[in-house]
Design a protein around this motif. Structure first.
Motif, mmCIF file in Angstrom:
data_model
loop_
_atom_site.group_PDB
_atom_site.id
_atom_site.type_symbol
_atom_site.label_atom_id
_atom_site.label_comp_id
_atom_site.label_asym_id
_atom_site.label_seq_id
_atom_site.Cartn_x
_atom_site.Cartn_y
_atom_site.Cartn_z
ATOM 1 N N VAL A 13 3.161 9.545 3.989
ATOM 2 C CA VAL A 13 1.737 9.572 3.684
ATOM 3 C C VAL A 13 1.540 9.419 2.181
ATOM 4 O O VAL A 13 2.217 10.067 1.381
ATOM 5 C CB VAL A 13 1.066 10.870 4.184
ATOM 6 N N PHE A 30 -9.103 14.113 10.739
ATOM 7 C CA PHE A 30 -7.748 13.580 10.584
ATOM 8 C C PHE A 30 -6.787 14.260 11.544
ATOM 9 O O PHE A 30 -5.973 13.604 12.195
ATOM 10 C CB PHE A 30 -7.267 13.775 9.144
ATOM 11 N N LEU A 34 -4.776 12.212 14.440
ATOM 12 C CA LEU A 34 -3.320 12.143 14.413
ATOM 13 C C LEU A 34 -2.717 12.725 15.695
ATOM 14 O O LEU A 34 -1.788 12.140 16.279
ATOM 15 C CB LEU A 34 -2.784 12.886 13.184
ATOM 16 N N LEU A 58 4.165 5.019 14.602
ATOM 17 C CA LEU A 58 3.415 5.210 13.368
ATOM 18 C C LEU A 58 4.403 5.353 12.221
ATOM 19 O O LEU A 58 5.224 6.272 12.206
ATOM 20 C CB LEU A 58 2.545 6.461 13.482
ATOM 21 N N ASP A 60 3.614 4.801 8.524
ATOM 22 C CA ASP A 60 3.081 5.430 7.312
ATOM 23 C C ASP A 60 1.561 5.426 7.326
ATOM 24 O O ASP A 60 0.929 4.691 8.099
ATOM 25 C CB ASP A 60 3.613 4.750 6.048
ATOM 26 N N ILE A 61 0.999 6.264 6.471
ATOM 27 C CA ILE A 61 -0.444 6.400 6.325
ATOM 28 C C ILE A 61 -0.776 6.340 4.844
ATOM 29 O O ILE A 61 -0.173 7.049 4.034
ATOM 30 C CB ILE A 61 -0.938 7.733 6.913
ATOM 31 N N LYS A 62 -1.723 5.507 4.495
ATOM 32 C CA LYS A 62 -2.185 5.402 3.107
ATOM 33 C C LYS A 62 -3.651 5.804 3.051
ATOM 34 O O LYS A 62 -4.503 5.157 3.648
ATOM 35 C CB LYS A 62 -2.000 3.977 2.578
ATOM 36 N N LEU A 78 -8.666 5.323 5.556
ATOM 37 C CA LEU A 78 -7.211 5.213 5.492
ATOM 38 C C LEU A 78 -6.734 3.958 6.215
ATOM 39 O O LEU A 78 -7.470 3.334 6.971
ATOM 40 C CB LEU A 78 -6.545 6.453 6.095
ATOM 41 N N ALA A 80 -3.301 2.971 8.558
ATOM 42 C CA ALA A 80 -2.079 3.422 9.223
ATOM 43 C C ALA A 80 -1.258 2.202 9.615
ATOM 44 O O ALA A 80 -1.792 1.243 10.179
ATOM 45 C CB ALA A 80 -2.427 4.244 10.457
ATOM 46 N N THR A 81 0.024 2.256 9.311
ATOM 47 C CA THR A 81 0.930 1.174 9.697
ATOM 48 C C THR A 81 1.609 1.540 11.010
ATOM 49 O O THR A 81 2.333 2.544 11.084
ATOM 50 C CB THR A 81 1.995 0.932 8.617
ATOM 51 N N GLY A 92 -4.759 -0.920 12.034
ATOM 52 C CA GLY A 92 -4.818 0.500 11.698
ATOM 53 C C GLY A 92 -5.715 0.857 10.535
ATOM 54 O O GLY A 92 -5.561 1.919 9.934
ATOM 55 N N SER A 93 -6.664 -0.001 10.187
ATOM 56 C CA SER A 93 -7.609 0.317 9.122
ATOM 57 C C SER A 93 -8.784 1.066 9.733
ATOM 58 O O SER A 93 -9.401 0.594 10.702
ATOM 59 C CB SER A 93 -8.098 -0.962 8.450
#
Length: 270
Positions: A13, A30, A34, A58, A60-62, A78, A80-81, A92-93
């Protein structure tokens, strides 16, 4: 920015300045997103699952941005990949804001027979909705959920918006009636998602039916109400139930309520 692993997972993250991992994990929207995603990704282990041969994970999360309501997080953006071994990915946007509630209030003159279906009216609100670019947006009464039961929150929102007292025991959750518990494989809230392609918001639709004096129907229409100290200016609008699909055509909550009510009545579930 700071980078690390979400507690008890191998998911990376990336945070933004001013946001700690602890605060992120305590943000209900969140945390719920998740948990739901992880639960449904785990279903891929079933040989009958569509993605079983090459399951997605899943990675990573930015975190890109947050808006605060006072000190607490209100909205979160965020990316998410989520990929599989072949390099395929799932979009994942997203924008996280949490659950809302919608209330379908049906009002009927009390001088009609008790079993009459005539002259039912739906109470709508007209207010500014700047994200939609409108100052007179017509919609079902609604509000965000922060804590407590949906039913309790819905009743509180309605009292604040239109001054109508609704006992929690007199609310009927139309969404849950239409989506029976345990009939679906995936774990997902039993509610309407107005923009599931980019937002986590889900909205259970509640029904409250009330018989009132005929003259009160006229008194409520067009009355200016709202939380003045929070900048809200809300005008009430009464429409015939048969016209709700047209009068509320821009509002996903109104269309969902009309559809749920008609479908549940047609099938004898209400």
């Amino acid at each position: 920015m700071a980078e690390g692993l979400i507690s008890d997972t191998d998911v990376s993250v990336t945070l933004i300045d001013g946001l700690s991992e602890e605060e992120l994990l305590q943000f209900p929207a969140f945390k719920n997103w998740l948990q739901t995603l992880k639960s449904n990704l785990a279903l891929q282990s079933n040989p009958s699952h569509e993605y079983h041969k090459s399951p997605y994970a899943l990675r990573d999360i930015k975190i890109q941005a947050i808006d605060r309501f006072g000190k607490r997080i209100g909205f979160l953006k965020l990316v998410a990949t989520i990929t599989n071994a072949e390099g395929d990915f799932l979009p994942g946007s997203m924008f996280l804001r949490g659950a809302s509630v919608g209330m379908m209030i049906l009002l009927q003159p009390d001088d009609l027979p008790a079993d009459s279906q005539d002259e039912k009216h739906v109470l709508l609100t007209v207010q500014s909705r700047i994200p939609a670019g409108g100052l007179k947006f017509v919609e079902l009464p609604a509000g965000m959920v922060d804590r407590g039961s949906f039913a309790g929150t819905a009743a509180k929102e309605i009292k604040e918006e239109i001054g109508l007292e609704i006992p929690e025991g007199e609310l009927l959750n139309l969404s849950e009636l239409a989506i029976p518990e345990g009939e679906e494989e995936e774990t997902c809230p039993r509610a309407m998602f107005p923009s599931a392609g980019g937002c986590d918001e889900y909205i259970p639709i509640f029904l409250h039916e009330k018989r009132i004096p005929r003259e009160q129907l006229g008194e409520w229409s067009g009355r200016l109400t709202g939380l003045r100290d929070e900048g809200e200016k809300i005008t009430l609008k009464l429409v015939k139930l048969d016209d709700l699909w047209r009068e509320g055509a821009r509002d996903a909550k109104a269309l969902a309520a009309w559809s749920l009510y008609e479908g549940l009545r047609r099938t004898g579930r209400i």
